[in-house]
Design a protein around this motif. Structure first.
Motif, PDB file in Angstrom:
ATOM      1  N   MET A   1       0.860  -1.161   0.000  1.00 34.75           N
ATOM      2  CA  MET A   1       0.000   0.000   0.000  1.00 34.75           C
ATOM      3  C   MET A   1       0.904   1.220   0.000  1.00 34.75           C
ATOM      4  O   MET A   1       1.849   1.295   0.779  1.00 34.75           O
ATOM      5  CB  MET A   1      -0.910  -0.024   1.231  1.00 34.75           C
ATOM      6  N   THR A   2       0.588   2.127  -0.893  1.00 32.69           N
ATOM      7  CA  THR A   2       1.352   3.357  -0.974  1.00 32.69           C
ATOM      8  C   THR A   2       0.425   4.468  -1.446  1.00 32.69           C
ATOM      9  O   THR A   2      -0.729   4.229  -1.785  1.00 32.69           O
ATOM     10  CB  THR A   2       2.588   3.206  -1.906  1.00 32.69           C
ATOM     11  N   GLY A   3       0.945   5.659  -1.486  1.00 34.00           N
ATOM     12  CA  GLY A   3       0.133   6.767  -1.955  1.00 34.00           C
ATOM     13  C   GLY A   3       0.730   8.101  -1.587  1.00 34.00           C
ATOM     14  O   GLY A   3       1.916   8.212  -1.277  1.00 34.00           O
ATOM     15  N   PHE A   4      -0.131   9.083  -1.621  1.00 33.51           N
ATOM     16  CA  PHE A   4       0.282  10.459  -1.404  1.00 33.51           C
ATOM     17  C   PHE A   4       0.990  10.652  -0.071  1.00 33.51           C
ATOM     18  O   PHE A   4       0.674  10.005   0.917  1.00 33.51           O
ATOM     19  CB  PHE A   4      -0.929  11.393  -1.449  1.00 33.51           C
ATOM     20  N   ARG A   5       1.936  11.576  -0.086  1.00 36.26           N
ATOM     21  CA  ARG A   5       2.609  11.987   1.134  1.00 36.26           C
ATOM     22  C   ARG A   5       1.690  12.961   1.871  1.00 36.26           C
ATOM     23  O   ARG A   5       0.810  13.577   1.271  1.00 36.26           O
ATOM     24  CB  ARG A   5       3.942  12.683   0.838  1.00 36.26           C
ATOM     25  N   GLN A   6       1.942  13.101   3.130  1.00 40.23           N
ATOM     26  CA  GLN A   6       1.113  13.958   3.973  1.00 40.23           C
ATOM     27  C   GLN A   6       0.997  15.370   3.414  1.00 40.23           C
ATOM     28  O   GLN A   6      -0.098  15.916   3.300  1.00 40.23           O
ATOM     29  CB  GLN A   6       1.732  13.966   5.370  1.00 40.23           C
ATOM     30  N   PHE A   7       2.120  15.960   3.027  1.00 41.29           N
ATOM     31  CA  PHE A   7       2.105  17.349   2.544  1.00 41.29           C
ATOM     32  C   PHE A   7       1.381  17.470   1.206  1.00 41.29           C
ATOM     33  O   PHE A   7       0.811  18.505   0.905  1.00 41.29           O
ATOM     34  CB  PHE A   7       3.528  17.918   2.449  1.00 41.29           C
ATOM     35  N   GLU A   8       1.387  16.390   0.396  1.00 37.73           N
ATOM     36  CA  GLU A   8       0.703  16.451  -0.903  1.00 37.73           C
ATOM     37  C   GLU A   8      -0.806  16.550  -0.720  1.00 37.73           C
ATOM     38  O   GLU A   8      -1.509  17.057  -1.591  1.00 37.73           O
ATOM     39  CB  GLU A   8       1.022  15.209  -1.733  1.00 37.73           C
ATOM     40  N   LEU A   9      -1.288  16.036   0.396  1.00 37.33           N
ATOM     41  CA  LEU A   9      -2.718  16.075   0.683  1.00 37.33           C
ATOM     42  C   LEU A   9      -3.090  17.299   1.516  1.00 37.33           C
ATOM     43  O   LEU A   9      -4.260  17.511   1.818  1.00 37.33           O
ATOM     44  CB  LEU A   9      -3.138  14.799   1.419  1.00 37.33           C
ATOM     45  N   GLY A  10      -2.082  18.088   1.891  1.00 38.05           N
ATOM     46  CA  GLY A  10      -2.341  19.271   2.704  1.00 38.05           C
ATOM     47  C   GLY A  10      -2.820  18.923   4.100  1.00 38.05           C
ATOM     48  O   GLY A  10      -3.614  19.652   4.694  1.00 38.05           O
ATOM     49  N   ILE A  11      -2.343  17.819   4.631  1.00 39.15           N
ATOM     50  CA  ILE A  11      -2.727  17.386   5.975  1.00 39.15           C
ATOM     51  C   ILE A  11      -1.521  17.596   6.885  1.00 39.15           C
ATOM     52  O   ILE A  11      -0.477  16.977   6.703  1.00 39.15           O
ATOM     53  CB  ILE A  11      -3.171  15.904   5.977  1.00 39.15           C
ATOM     54  N   PHE A  12      -1.708  18.438   7.889  1.00 36.08           N
ATOM     55  CA  PHE A  12      -0.586  18.777   8.757  1.00 36.08           C
ATOM     56  C   PHE A  12      -0.877  18.534  10.233  1.00 36.08           C
ATOM     57  O   PHE A  12      -0.092  18.909  11.087  1.00 36.08           O
ATOM     58  CB  PHE A  12      -0.154  20.227   8.527  1.00 36.08           C
ATOM     59  N   GLY A  13      -2.009  17.905  10.514  1.00 36.13           N
ATOM     60  CA  GLY A  13      -2.337  17.607  11.910  1.00 36.13           C
ATOM     61  C   GLY A  13      -3.257  16.415  12.010  1.00 36.13           C
ATOM     62  O   GLY A  13      -3.988  16.095  11.068  1.00 36.13           O
ATOM     63  N   GLU A  14      -3.224  15.778  13.157  1.00 36.66           N
ATOM     64  CA  GLU A  14      -4.033  14.584  13.378  1.00 36.66           C
ATOM     65  C   GLU A  14      -5.533  14.869  13.385  1.00 36.66           C
ATOM     66  O   GLU A  14      -6.325  13.962  13.211  1.00 36.66           O
ATOM     67  CB  GLU A  14      -3.621  13.901  14.688  1.00 36.66           C
ATOM     68  N   ASN A  15      -5.924  16.109  13.616  1.00 37.89           N
ATOM     69  CA  ASN A  15      -7.353  16.438  13.696  1.00 37.89           C
ATOM     70  C   ASN A  15      -7.929  16.954  12.387  1.00 37.89           C
ATOM     71  O   ASN A  15      -9.076  17.384  12.349  1.00 37.89           O
ATOM     72  CB  ASN A  15      -7.589  17.464  14.812  1.00 37.89           C
ATOM     73  N   ASP A  16      -7.158  16.902  11.327  1.00 37.88           N
ATOM     74  CA  ASP A  16      -7.632  17.362  10.025  1.00 37.88           C
ATOM     75  C   ASP A  16      -8.775  16.453   9.555  1.00 37.88           C
ATOM     76  O   ASP A  16      -8.630  15.231   9.556  1.00 37.88           O
ATOM     77  CB  ASP A  16      -6.474  17.310   9.025  1.00 37.88           C
ATOM     78  N   PRO A  17      -9.918  17.030   9.175  1.00 42.86           N
ATOM     79  CA  PRO A  17     -11.046  16.205   8.717  1.00 42.86           C
ATOM     80  C   PRO A  17     -10.696  15.314   7.512  1.00 42.86           C
ATOM     81  O   PRO A  17     -11.233  14.216   7.382  1.00 42.86           O
ATOM     82  CB  PRO A  17     -12.124  17.230   8.332  1.00 42.86           C
ATOM     83  N   LYS A  18      -9.779  15.771   6.665  1.00 38.43           N
ATOM     84  CA  LYS A  18      -9.368  14.952   5.518  1.00 38.43           C
ATOM     85  C   LYS A  18      -8.700  13.671   5.993  1.00 38.43           C
ATOM     86  O   LYS A  18      -8.875  12.613   5.383  1.00 38.43           O
ATOM     87  CB  LYS A  18      -8.420  15.728   4.594  1.00 38.43           C
TER      88      LYS A  18
END
Length: 185
Positions: A1-18
């Motif tokens: 399993m692989t995929g987008f990096r955290q920064f590519e998805l714009g997710i910078f915290g554990e509480n991000d709804p995404k």
């Protein structure tokens, strides 16, 4: 399993709804694989999809003790250039998985190590789950996607793509489940 990096998805915290939607999608894919008799998750240590997949797999252990996790890295000093908190997170995951190793025992030297890693992952897995959308053609994940599709041409190898449209479907499904349960987070 692989995929987008955290920064590519714009997710910078554990509480991000995404991230909640992505974790939901990962758990669904992992449960499906387990139901189809998968006994290992083999993934890398990149922040983002790979690390979240390990976390979700570890959370499924109680109900699926036969399901094991392996964290493979392309080279010996993988993650050494990351921020200290990311290095700590990777080191912590390595202690929790059933198996962890570097494909190349040498520190990073050249891109051939990444190609060898990619080939190793294809040769040691039966199928791939790749969180990738072709609209994001600048993502390094496209190399894993292209390699898996080429590998599929000559092997009995299934490639499951989870693209932005599929993630939107997961978001709607996740929202419905929250609504049914009376939760809104």
């Amino acid at each position: 399993m692989t995929g987008f990096r955290q920064f590519e998805l714009g997710i910078f915290g554990e509480n991000d709804p995404k991230l909640k939607v992505i974790r939901y999608a990962l758990a669904k894919q992992l449960r499906r694989a387990i139901d189809e008799d998968a006994d290992w998750l083999i993934t890398g240590g990149q922040s983002g999809i790979e690390q979240w997949a390990i976390q979700e797999a570890l959370s499924l252990r109680e109900d699926n003790p036969q399901f094991q996790t392996a964290l493979m890295t392309p080279f010996a000093d993988f993650g050494a250039q990351w921020k200290p908190e990311r290095q700590t997170q990777l080191a912590d995951l390595k202690t929790k998985v059933d198996f962890s190793a570097a494909v190349s025992q040498l520190p990073y030297q050249n891109p051939s190590q990444l190609k060898n890693y990619q080939q190793f992952m294809l040769d040691h897995t039966e199928e791939a789950y790749i969180f990738f959308d072709e609209q994001a053609d600048q993502s390094p994940v496209r190399y894993a996607w292209q390699a898996a599709k080429r590998y599929q041409e000559g092997h009995s190898y299934e490639v499951h793509q989870i693209d932005f449209d599929r993630l939107q479907e997961y978001a709607e499904e996740y929202g419905e489940k929250l609504s049914e349960a009376g939760h809104y987070d």
